[in-house]
Write a protein that holds these residues in place. Structure first.
Motif: not given
Length: 200
Positions: A112-133
């Protein structure tokens, strides 16, 4: 993949190392006795291998925040050695859920700080890699079963309201032996189905 387990408190003196073991190694103040252990493991998706990579002892359950910090550190180190982390798997313990929600929330704030939308609330990014719990399927099945024991499941099929009950499972189980060699549930026993003999 990570998990936490309870331990019996035990103190042991190691003569050769001149050390006392049995105290918490993380997330406690002072010298609390260790009564919980947390283990992290990596396993391949396309190849069959698995490797425990980190563990620590604590004087009680580890907080969700500390789980998030540890998980982030481990994922960064795995990325540094060339592994791509796609998902993390754990059970539905409250602290695990809190840690994963914290990481997902942090990612959402950063986007949100970068002005980007997230299509799915249940993932996180570390080092540019999307990770799904993900939650461990055996625990999900156990939770569904435990809820189903006490509550009916209401669903809709072609617009009609239907109800599934544990009694339906008991009826199917009782009917199964009458089909002879065509039994559909040969491995089920009374301990799986009958509430009076049930072992959780």
């Amino acid at each position: 993949m990570f998990d936490e387990m309870s331990l019996a408190t035990h103190i042991n003196y190691l003569i050769k190392q001149d050390e006392v073991e049995g105290f918490a190694t993380q997330n406690t103040s002072g010298h609390a006795f260790a009564n919980h252990a947390q283990v992290f493991m990596v396993r391949g998706i396309t190849q069959r291998w698995k490797q425990p990579i980190f563990y620590h002892f604590s004087g009680g359950p580890v907080s969700g925040f500390d789980i998030a910090i540890t998980l982030k550190s481990i994922i960064l180190k795995l990325t540094d050695i060339g592994l791509t982390v796609c998902t993390v798997i754990c059970d539905q313990g409250a602290n695990n859920c809190t840690g994963l929600k914290y990481l997902c929330h942090q990612t959402k704030i950063e986007k949100l700080q970068k002005g980007e939308e997230t299509e799915n609330d249940f993932f996180f990014e570390i080092g540019g890699q999307k990770i799904f719990p993900l939650y461990d399927p055996p625990h999900l099945l156990k939770c569904i079963r435990n809820n189903f024991l006490n509550h009916n499941i209401v669903y809709y099929e072609e617009g009609k309201k239907k109800v599934a009950k544990w009694d339906h499972i008991i009826t199917a189980y009782n009917m199964d032996p009458y089909f002879g060699s065509l039994r559909l549930m040969p491995k089920l026993t009374d301990q799986h189905v009958l509430k009076t003999k049930f072992a959780k």
